[in-house]
Write an enzyme that holds these catalytic residues in place. Sequence first.
Site, PDB file in Angstrom:
ATOM      1  N   ASP A  86       0.832  -1.204   0.000  1.00 13.04           N
ATOM      2  CA  ASP A  86       0.000   0.000   0.000  1.00 13.04           C
ATOM      3  C   ASP A  86       0.861   1.246   0.000  1.00 13.04           C
ATOM      4  O   ASP A  86       2.051   1.219   0.353  1.00 13.04           O
ATOM      5  CB  ASP A  86      -0.946  -0.002   1.201  1.00 13.04           C
ATOM      6  CG  ASP A  86      -0.216  -0.032   2.534  1.00 13.04           C
ATOM      7  OD1 ASP A  86       0.816  -0.719   2.646  1.00 13.04           O
ATOM      8  OD2 ASP A  86      -0.678   0.628   3.493  1.00 13.04           O
ATOM      9  N   GLU A 150       0.234  -1.315   5.731  1.00 13.81           N
ATOM     10  CA  GLU A 150       1.302  -0.778   6.587  1.00 13.81           C
ATOM     11  C   GLU A 150       1.120   0.710   6.842  1.00 13.81           C
ATOM     12  O   GLU A 150       1.408   1.204   7.942  1.00 13.81           O
ATOM     13  CB  GLU A 150       2.668  -1.047   5.947  1.00 13.81           C
ATOM     14  CG  GLU A 150       3.862  -0.705   6.843  1.00 13.81           C
ATOM     15  CD  GLU A 150       4.282   0.757   6.798  1.00 13.81           C
ATOM     16  OE1 GLU A 150       5.024   1.193   7.685  1.00 13.81           O
ATOM     17  OE2 GLU A 150       3.858   1.482   5.853  1.00 13.81           O
TER      18      GLU A 150
END
Length: 432
Positions: A86, A150
């Site tokens: 991400d 994350e």
Amino acid sequence: MTGDRAVHEVIALASALIRIDTTNLGDPHSVGTERTAAEYVAEQLTDAGYEPTYVESGAPGRGNVVARLPGADPGKGALLIHGHLDVVPADPAEWTVHPFSGEVRDGYLWGRGAVDMKGMVAMALAVARQFRRDGTVPGRDLVFAFLADEEAGGRVGSQWLVDHRPELFEGVTEAIGEVGGYSVTLGGERAYLVQVAEKMSFALSLSAHGRAAHGSMLHEDNPVARLADAVARLDRHRFPVLLTDPVRAFLTGAADMLQIDDEPKATVRHLGPLARLIGATLSDTANVTMFNAGVKSNVVPSVARAEVDCRVLPGRLKAFEREIVEVLGPGIEATWRHLPAWETTFDGPLVEAMGRAVTAEDPGARLLPYLLPAATDAKAFQRLGIRTFGFTPLRLPPDLDFSALFHGVDERVPVDALEFGVRVLEKFLLDA
């Protein structure tokens, strides 16, 4: 060595990953954006001969991929190589190139995630593919993990996997991931920073309540003004300097390279753009990031709210909480949640292998430990007793303000830095 093909494909892999928009807006209940990128990674691993495990963690679309390459010694603890898929949002209007173009220009790979951290994901993927295709057997099991969420603390990524799928990391004793292994130039010499500690992530929510009223009248109970005063006090406040072991070790090494006196604040002043990063490791920090109040320009609202991003040094939690309450003063409601700090020592066979891999490609360079003021997925893997390091090897130009590219506009990484990283990573994984 097998790395020529891995070196040649790392840019194409990184560019393809950047073109997949995996923007994380931080809502753990929304459908995730990582699935397409995770499926791409899984396809690349399958093509090389792996049987990867695809897991959606916590919510639909939060794709994660884990693959294991067996090593020669099953009794030796496995090594985890982890990276996240991400990225934080990017506004194309602010960028020189489109943030999801994955364009190569002027010797750089551009795009959101080039630095944080699809470049490293591509490096790990390229080496993993090369090892499998060539039948390489490392000395120990290697576990490659490509993770979701994350950028929002890993609540539906690494944290979820540690809680619900710990068997994926069975036998893992050590790990590498972000943020470390990149070079800085000090006094004409290159040092590669290895992350051995992280501050605590401390999310502070503030609110002030008062009486709603017409904006034209006298008003002595304005929650916006009261919260603004508290936020201003917090912004002016300076937390005490506390030198942890990794910070002291970094400053000593940096002062030696710069040939200056080993005085912490003086050393930081000589670090150029790196001073923003290292300066934040000397003490706790608290930065206001959001302020919300009011519904109309002529209405004094009954409530005002603010969010504060705090980062707390190892061992400072209780003292920090007391200090925050004292600085804010009465009439301010404060709630918080946090992810723990962690720290390991800068020694042992794994660190020695890092040094050998780096100096094989960059003779005369040295490694320095440091504390990261931000947070990574290492916080989750620490809960499994895994010893973690930030080691993403990149040889960077001395004038590149690398730390400013994390979450920044025009995020980019030198093409030759990624190619260098593949060569170092391959040597390291074969030696570790």
